[in-house]
Design a protein around this motif. Structure first.
Motif, PDB file in Angstrom:
ATOM      1  N   LEU A  95       3.100   3.466  -0.503  1.00 39.15           N
ATOM      2  CA  LEU A  95       2.359   2.243  -0.262  1.00 39.15           C
ATOM      3  C   LEU A  95       3.230   1.009  -0.406  1.00 39.15           C
ATOM      4  N   ARG A 153      -0.539   3.905   4.995  1.00 44.53           N
ATOM      5  CA  ARG A 153      -1.376   2.846   4.429  1.00 44.53           C
ATOM      6  C   ARG A 153      -2.873   3.116   4.585  1.00 44.53           C
ATOM      7  N   VAL A 154      -3.251   4.024   5.511  1.00 40.70           N
ATOM      8  CA  VAL A 154      -4.673   4.375   5.669  1.00 40.70           C
ATOM      9  C   VAL A 154      -4.867   5.884   5.650  1.00 40.70           C
ATOM     10  N   ASP A 176      -5.694   4.005  -0.949  1.00 33.75           N
ATOM     11  CA  ASP A 176      -4.750   3.366  -0.039  1.00 33.75           C
ATOM     12  C   ASP A 176      -4.329   1.989  -0.522  1.00 33.75           C
ATOM     13  N   PRO A 231      -8.268  -1.204   4.220  1.00 33.31           N
ATOM     14  CA  PRO A 231      -7.974   0.048   4.928  1.00 33.31           C
ATOM     15  C   PRO A 231      -9.095   0.469   5.868  1.00 33.31           C
TER      16      PRO A 231
END
Length: 378
Positions: free
Chosen positions: A169, A315-316, A33, A179
């Motif tokens: 990302l 993003r996670v 991530d 993350p």
């Protein structure tokens, strides 16, 4: 005592791989991530190759003494660490690799590849055990699968280094912190429910698809080929069914109804399947019972995987999927066969395992009801 000690050591070595999975999920998932999916998958390939080499090339106990089992434990730990992160990262990668309208189709191939690995392992096991004597198998034959895996490793690494990383990302606004911090702060309920949802496929796979066929061969004294057939059939179905389920998911407006349907059917079918296997006098009822459950598991796995991946922001996404999957396998997959075996020994009733599997499938169904479906575009 020596056989018992060896058996305990084997179980411990087997278990350490499972319990390294959550560690790998947190470390590798967070790395994916932060840096990118391709970089993370390249590193898991290296780690898996190192772990496989440690197992396949480890000198014997007679040669290096107590160092030999330590090398084996390190090898299993590296494998578990790598797999723990790789599954979540690979799932996130394939989801993001194509158009939103084709996500089901793409994710289904990642799940089918897991079935293909199980099928290859089953076929290889059949070939080795049928061609080698027990003495040869115990002496050096057990190394063959690891050496074959080691030969394949460079191909996988080459492919992963050449793929394009189109993860979003760079286009995603990152919150403060890592993350894992964001997962705990904003998505811990999602991770908990995801783990419980996946449990509905994991426990049946380990308790029915993998365990019951061998139980029929060893305890019910059916021909050994029965166990091999009943192990290969679900692996084959776990290759074929996801590729059919994926395009179906892309046609449906929502994933959750199909996930609820398969989860509910899994809970209701536990007792009939156990009853069919326990009272079988030929291979056909066993194959039918295992096949029906494998189909339910395969459809459910595709639906649940899509639900979890789409509920997490990009993003996670890799770390969230990796952590929920690894915790699920470590807590429920690694213990299912021991619990089922213990229940059967304790009660003397072959059907007592259903007392564990059915309620756990019911818990998974409830988690699905509580889970909020999101069809995010990113």
């Amino acid at each position: 005592m020596r056989p018992a000690i060896r058996q305990s050591g084997a179980v411990g070595t087997f278990g350490v791989g499972f319990f390294m999975r959550p560690v790998g999920a947190m470390v590798i998932g967070a790395y994916a991530d932060r840096v990118g999916r391709r970089a993370a998958m390249a590193r898991t390939s290296w780690l898996m190759a190192l772990g496989t080499a440690a197992l396949g090339l480890c000198p014997s106990f007679a040669s290096i003494g107590v160092i030999a089992p330590l090398v084996v434990i390190v090898g299993r730990s590296l494998q578990g660490f790598a797999v723990g992160g790789d599954i979540g990262v690979a799932a996130a990668f394939v989801l993001e690799a194509g158009p939103v309208s084709g996500r089901g189709f793409l994710v289904s191939w990642q799940l089918a590849s897991q079935g293909a690995a199980a099928l290859l392992g089953a076929i290889l096991g059949i070939l080795i055990t049928s061609t080698l004597s027990p003495a040869a198998l115990a002496s050096w034959g057990w190394r063959i699968p690891f050496l074959i895996g080691l030969l394949i490793a460079p191909v996988g690494l080459y492919v992963r280094l050449r793929i394009r990383d189109d993860s979003m990302l760079a286009n995603t606004t990152r919150h403060a912190g890592t993350p894992l911090t964001e997962l705990w702060r904003e998505h811990r309920t999602t991770i908990l429910l995801a783990m419980l949802m996946m449990m509905g496929q994991t426990i049946p796979v380990y308790a029915i698809v993998y365990f019951m066929p061998s139980y029929a061969a060893r305890v019910m004294h059916m021909p050994a080929v029965t166990g091999f057939q009943a192990s290969a059939l679900p692996a084959l179905l776990l290759v074929v069914i996801p590729t059919l389920a994926g395009p179906l998911m892309d046609r449906l407006r929502r994933r959750k109804p199909l996930a609820l349907l398969t989860s509910g059917c899994s809970a209701l079918l536990v007792y009939p399947v156990f009853l069919t296997i326990a009272r079988a006098t030929s291979v056909l009822p066993i194959l039918c019972g295992v096949a029906v459950y494998s189909i339910m598991v395969a459809f459910g796995a595709v639906a649940v995987t899509l639900l979890v991946l789409e509920a997490l922001p990009a993003r996670v996404r890799a770390s969230g999927m990796a952590v929920s999957h690894a915790l699920n396998v470590a807590l429920f997959g690694s213990t299912a066969q021991f619990i089922v075996t213990g229940l059967i020994k304790w009660t003397g009733d072959h059907l007592s395992a259903a007392w564990y599997v059915a309620p756990m499938c019911g818990v998974s169904f409830c988690a699905l009801i509580l889970f909020k479906e999101r069809r995010a575009e990113a």
